[in-house]
Design an enzyme around this catalytic site. Structure first.
Site, PDB file in Angstrom:
ATOM      1  N   LYS A  54     -30.835 -36.268  24.905  1.00 11.27           N
ATOM      2  CA  LYS A  54     -29.795 -35.294  24.551  1.00 11.27           C
ATOM      3  C   LYS A  54     -29.136 -35.699  23.235  1.00 11.27           C
ATOM      4  O   LYS A  54     -28.930 -34.870  22.345  1.00 11.27           O
ATOM      5  CB  LYS A  54     -28.746 -35.206  25.667  1.00 11.27           C
ATOM      6  CG  LYS A  54     -29.257 -34.486  26.905  1.00 11.27           C
ATOM      7  CD  LYS A  54     -28.299 -34.598  28.078  1.00 11.27           C
ATOM      8  CE  LYS A  54     -28.955 -34.043  29.338  1.00 11.27           C
ATOM      9  NZ  LYS A  54     -28.153 -34.218  30.548  1.00 11.27           N
ATOM     10  N   GLN A  98     -23.292 -37.108  32.763  1.00 12.29           N
ATOM     11  CA  GLN A  98     -24.634 -37.326  33.308  1.00 12.29           C
ATOM     12  C   GLN A  98     -24.540 -37.689  34.792  1.00 12.29           C
ATOM     13  O   GLN A  98     -23.802 -38.603  35.160  1.00 12.29           O
ATOM     14  CB  GLN A  98     -25.345 -38.435  32.509  1.00 12.29           C
ATOM     15  CG  GLN A  98     -26.786 -38.648  32.903  1.00 12.29           C
ATOM     16  CD  GLN A  98     -27.674 -37.421  32.626  1.00 12.29           C
ATOM     17  OE1 GLN A  98     -27.614 -36.836  31.556  1.00 12.29           O
ATOM     18  NE2 GLN A  98     -28.477 -37.035  33.602  1.00 12.29           N
ATOM     19  N   ASP A 121     -23.013 -27.169  30.358  1.00  6.69           N
ATOM     20  CA  ASP A 121     -24.037 -27.172  31.413  1.00  6.69           C
ATOM     21  C   ASP A 121     -23.963 -25.883  32.240  1.00  6.69           C
ATOM     22  O   ASP A 121     -24.924 -25.518  32.917  1.00  6.69           O
ATOM     23  CB  ASP A 121     -23.807 -28.359  32.370  1.00  6.69           C
ATOM     24  CG  ASP A 121     -24.699 -29.551  32.034  1.00  6.69           C
ATOM     25  OD1 ASP A 121     -25.773 -29.331  31.453  1.00  6.69           O
ATOM     26  OD2 ASP A 121     -24.313 -30.680  32.357  1.00  6.69           O
TER      27      ASP A 121
END
Ligand code: NAP
Length: 302
Positions: A54, A98, A121
């Site tokens: 990422k 995460q 997200d």
């Protein structure tokens, strides 16, 4: 019939190029770039490799990226305070935590503490609600479903009036992609059916799908005879079925298979995504797109 391959690896490159260009334009005109923070708690090797990818991608497209690594012993209170800090930080447009988090931390509480306008997200209940309402309400569609829809659109597959069958009803893939495909709008306007382990006749539903989206996590679940000739088959499944030695590196690597019997299915379908190299590369790509969108919403140019 040999199906047209929809390659996520190629579409990823196109989209990342588009993002890079737009970031440079925004920087020139507004003097800012999208900011993304990735919060990693502990040192889970899989989490480290996801976060690294990422960060590398964010760097490649010209984002301001912050890597915030925290010890596995961080308290829930301190983690919530950290989120609050980034919620208030003007240079940050996207906050990523995460998963998984250590057991002593309430994952839901932490994710729900993210400002919905920085939840790139798309898992915050506010963004789930926005997705359900559809249209201009939608800010951040969750990344894997957004990637699936983008692949279908870029492949030129007609979605209006199409029979879409989604295998799987998870909150991260099945339910959101079904919800997205049923909306009135571009790349959607389909008639959608969701099937799952409670479905009576899985094969019968799959057989009438013009677009079959499979996210079950069961290798080879969908048999070639369940596929309508010419259908678009999107295989989301990523299943480790063994190990092999990489010719390139000489190291052991996992053998990955999808939920669809690819070799037989490609002779029947009109379009198909491979595994690996299909949906997989799209998720981080769409995360970058959501972060760019977050800045554009803030600047009033979305
Ligand atoms: P999940 O949470 O385990 O959900 C799987 C869904 O499939 C459930 O709704 C389950 O039904 C259904 N299902 C399982 N076996 C079935 C069967 N035999 N017949 C009918 N339905 C069945 O999985 P997920 O998180 O959605 O992920 C699905 C797959 O996609 C996994 O292989 C995962 O690794 C992959 N994935 C890939 C990406 C990516 O490439 N970027 C991202 C996310 C997920 P019930 O609800 O009835 O149990």
């Amino acid at each position: 019939m040999t199906a047209k391959l929809i390659k996520g690896t190629e579409i990823r490159e196109q989209i990342l190029e588009e993002i890079t260009t737009e970031v440079a334009q925004i920087k020139a005109k507004h003097g800012v770039v999208p900011g993304l923070v990735t919060i990693l708690v502990g040192a889970n090797p899989a989490s480290i490799s996801y976060v690294t990818l990422k960060i590398q991608t964010a760097h490649r497209v010209g984002f301001h990226e912050v890597q915030d690594n925290q010890d596995a012993t961080i308290s829930e209170e301190d983690l919530l305070a950290l989120i609050d800090k980034y919620n208030k930080d003007d240079s940050i447009n996207g906050i990523l935590v995460q998963l998984p988090l250590p057991k002593h931390v309430d994952e839901k509480k932490v994710l729900n503490a993210i400002d919905p306008d920085k939840d790139v997200d798309g898992f915050h209940p506010v963004n789930v609600g926005r997705l359900m309402i559809g249209g201009k309400e939608v800010k951040f569609p969750p990344c894997t479903p957004a990637g699936i829809q983008e692949m279908i659109v870029r492949a030129g597959v007609e979605t209006k009036g199409a029979e879409v069958v989604v295998v799987g009803r998870s909150n991260i893939v099945g339910k959101p992609i079904a919800n997205m495909m049923v909306q009135k709008g571009k790349g959607a306007n389909s008639t959608v059916t969701i099937v799952h382990t409670g479905t009576k006749d899985l094969a019968a539903h799959c057989k009438r799908a013009d677009i079959l989206i499979v996210a079950a996590g069961v290798p080879g679940l969908v048999k070639p005879e369940w596929i309508k000739p010419g259908a678009c088959v999107i295989d989301v499944g990523v299943n480790r079925v063994g190990e092999t030695v990489s010719e390139k590196t000489g190291k052991k690597v996992a053998v990955l298979r999808g939920d669809v019997d690819f070799d037989a299915a490609k002779e029947i379908a009109g379009y198909i995504t491979p595994v690996p190299g299909g949906v997989g590369p799209m998720t981080i790509t769409m995360l970058m797109l959501n972060t760019l969108k977050s800045l554009k919403f803030k600047l009033g140019i979305a």
